[in-house]
Write a protein that holds these residues in place. Structure first.
Motif, mmCIF file in Angstrom:
data_model
loop_
_atom_site.group_PDB
_atom_site.id
_atom_site.type_symbol
_atom_site.label_atom_id
_atom_site.label_comp_id
_atom_site.label_asym_id
_atom_site.label_seq_id
_atom_site.Cartn_x
_atom_site.Cartn_y
_atom_site.Cartn_z
ATOM 1 N N GLU A 169 0.866 -1.192 0.000
ATOM 2 C CA GLU A 169 0.000 0.000 0.000
ATOM 3 C C GLU A 169 0.894 1.230 0.000
ATOM 4 N N LEU A 170 0.455 2.317 -0.633
ATOM 5 C CA LEU A 170 1.224 3.575 -0.602
ATOM 6 C C LEU A 170 0.329 4.685 -0.108
ATOM 7 N N ARG A 171 0.745 5.337 0.978
ATOM 8 C CA ARG A 171 -0.009 6.499 1.473
ATOM 9 C C ARG A 171 0.893 7.720 1.374
ATOM 10 N N SER A 172 0.561 8.612 0.443
ATOM 11 C CA SER A 172 1.392 9.808 0.214
ATOM 12 C C SER A 172 0.733 11.033 0.813
ATOM 13 N N GLY A 173 1.560 12.032 1.124
ATOM 14 C CA GLY A 173 1.023 13.281 1.674
ATOM 15 C C GLY A 173 0.497 13.102 3.093
ATOM 16 N N ILE A 174 0.959 12.054 3.770
ATOM 17 C CA ILE A 174 0.476 11.752 5.129
ATOM 18 C C ILE A 174 1.687 11.449 6.007
ATOM 19 N N ALA A 175 1.821 12.204 7.096
ATOM 20 C CA ALA A 175 2.981 12.001 7.975
ATOM 21 C C ALA A 175 2.636 11.029 9.097
ATOM 22 N N VAL A 176 3.637 10.284 9.535
ATOM 23 C CA VAL A 176 3.497 9.510 10.772
ATOM 24 C C VAL A 176 3.746 10.485 11.911
#
Ligand SMILES: Cc1cc2nc3c(=O)[nH]c(=O)nc-3n(C[C@H](O)[C@H](O)[C@H](O)COP(=O)(O)OP(=O)(O)OC[C@H]3O[C@@H](n4cnc5c(N)ncnc54)[C@H](O)[C@@H]3O)c2cc1C
Length: 369
Positions: A169-176
């Motif tokens: 899965e790729l989640r972009s524009g989202i920080a941990v």
């Protein structure tokens, strides 16, 4: 081989992409998370020279970089070289006798370590390799034929694309922004800036220059150096040189069919004097037109000041942190050279628990929490 519910790779530059691709191809369930867009961090603002000739400070570090070069060649076989892998060698020369003597001495050491290096004259280089360069005909020029440059953003795109095709899965524009742990301290969740919380067993901290903040989320202290660099891309009708070059006062390489990348440690040294990046870019451009007169009509396209992701002692921090079960680090300068080998070694350590000897000098435990 261990089986995990889900592995979160935090940061998708060359290091995160390489670790995640290796995990994914061995069947692990990977979620890539990037605060920005994958491949657009330092990996996109690097000089991107794949080498070990500049890594003689410690033999184990040199060996790791040689393994990094080999891992690139293997990766090019595995995923195809198109648009990211340029194994055209590297040329270096000086305009100062003391610097020249140092380069020749390093070349001797490298040859003794079985690293391929040839010494040519400037005239030979212009005749046989790079006719567009200005350099004195009698200057000694070192040619390292096994070195290369990499288009980092394209490589990341290829690795992540393949991993996603096989289920990542790729989640972009989202920080941990938080990492949760069980009562025994082992990894349980990651909290994201979009409000989601994901259950995970493993996190890989591959956050580049922000790695020390991510380490802080598990109360770990990862000391890092501040060493910014300025990189400029220029547009040109056609690219007149074919290799990575270390000319006096300037590093220059191709960056595609109509673009080149410029960098200089001397110009980096001006960043903290308050010079505007646009002025630093003009200095780089001026040097480039001097070394390669055909760049007379080129124009500055983009400039960025980027932070090098360097642990405090200058060496990579790669592997498990035993005090936080399930937390791993992949943080390094020279990450373009080292990405594929670090990716392979760290994925194997995560999946099998076996620690490779090649990483012995680069373990995170040397920085106690
Ligand atoms: C001027 C300069 C020249 C260089 N020249 C060379 C060279 O010639 N050869 C070489 O081998 N190396 C070179 N390097 C070093 C190399 O570029 C880096 O080591 C490498 O790109 C680091 O890759 P990375 O994946 O660790 O970091 P990045 O590419 O920066 O990726 C880290 C990612 O983490 C994301 N992130 C950060 N915080 C969070 C968070 N909390 N949550 C989610 N995502 C987060 C960021 O958005 C980013 O995309 C150079 C570096 C500089 C600055």
């Amino acid at each position: 081989m261990k089986r995990f519910e889900r592995i979160a790779v935090i940061g998708v530059g060359i290091l995160g992409a390489s670790v995640g691709w290796n995990l994914s191809r061995h069947g692990a369930k990977v979620v890539f998370i990037d605060a920005g867009q994958s491949g657009e961090g330092v990996t996109n603002w690097s000089f991107s020279w794949v080498n070990a000739s500049n890594k003689t400070v410690r033999k184990s570090y040199f060996d790791l970089n040689v393994a990094g070069m080999a891992a690139h060649r293997e990766l090019a076989e595995a995923i195809g070289p198109d648009s990211w892998w340029y194994p055209s060698g590297h040329l270096r020369w000086a305009d100062d006798p003391a610097v020249e003597a140092k380069f020749l001495k390093t070349a001797e050491l490298l040859a003794a370590w079985d690293y391929r290096v040839e010494v040519h004259t400037g005239a030979e280089v212009r005749r046989r390799l790079e006719p567009a360069l200005t350099m004195p005909g009698d200057v000694p020029v070192l040619f390292y034929p096994d070195e290369a440059w990499v288009h980092g953003r394209h490589l990341v795109g290829r690795l992540v694309g393949q991993a996603v095709a096989s289920g990542a899965e790729l989640r972009s524009g989202i920080a941990v922004c938080d990492i949760g742990t069980h009562a025994d301290g082992s990894i349980r969740t990651v909290a994201l800036s979009d409000g989601c919380r994901l259950d995970v067993d493993i996190v890989v901290n591959a956050a580049g220059p922000s790695a020390s903040q991510v380490a802080g989320l598990v109360a770990r202290h990862l000391p890092m150096r501040r060493e910014p660099g300025v990189v400029t891309r220029i547009d040109c009708a056609q690219v007149p040189v074919h290799r990575v070059l270390h000319a006096p006062h300037l590093e220059i390489r191709p960056d595609g069919d109509a673009s080149m990348v410029l960098h200089s440690r001397e110009v980096d040294a001006l960043i903290d004097t308050g010079e505007e990046p646009a002025q630093l870019a003009r200095l780089l451009h001026e040097s480039a037109r001097h070394v390669v007169p055909e760049l007379g009509n080129s124009r500055i396209a983009q400039t960025r000041v980027a932070e090098r992701p360097i642990p405090a002692d200058g060496f990579p921090s790669v592997g498990a942190v035993p005090s936080v079960p399930g937390y791993y680090e992949a943080v390094s300068h020279s990450g373009i050279t080292l990405g594929p080998v670090i990716g392979r070694l760290l994925a194997s350590e995560i999946l099998t628990g076996r620690r490779d000897e090649m990483l012995a000098d680069f373990r995170p435990e040397r920085f106690p929490s």
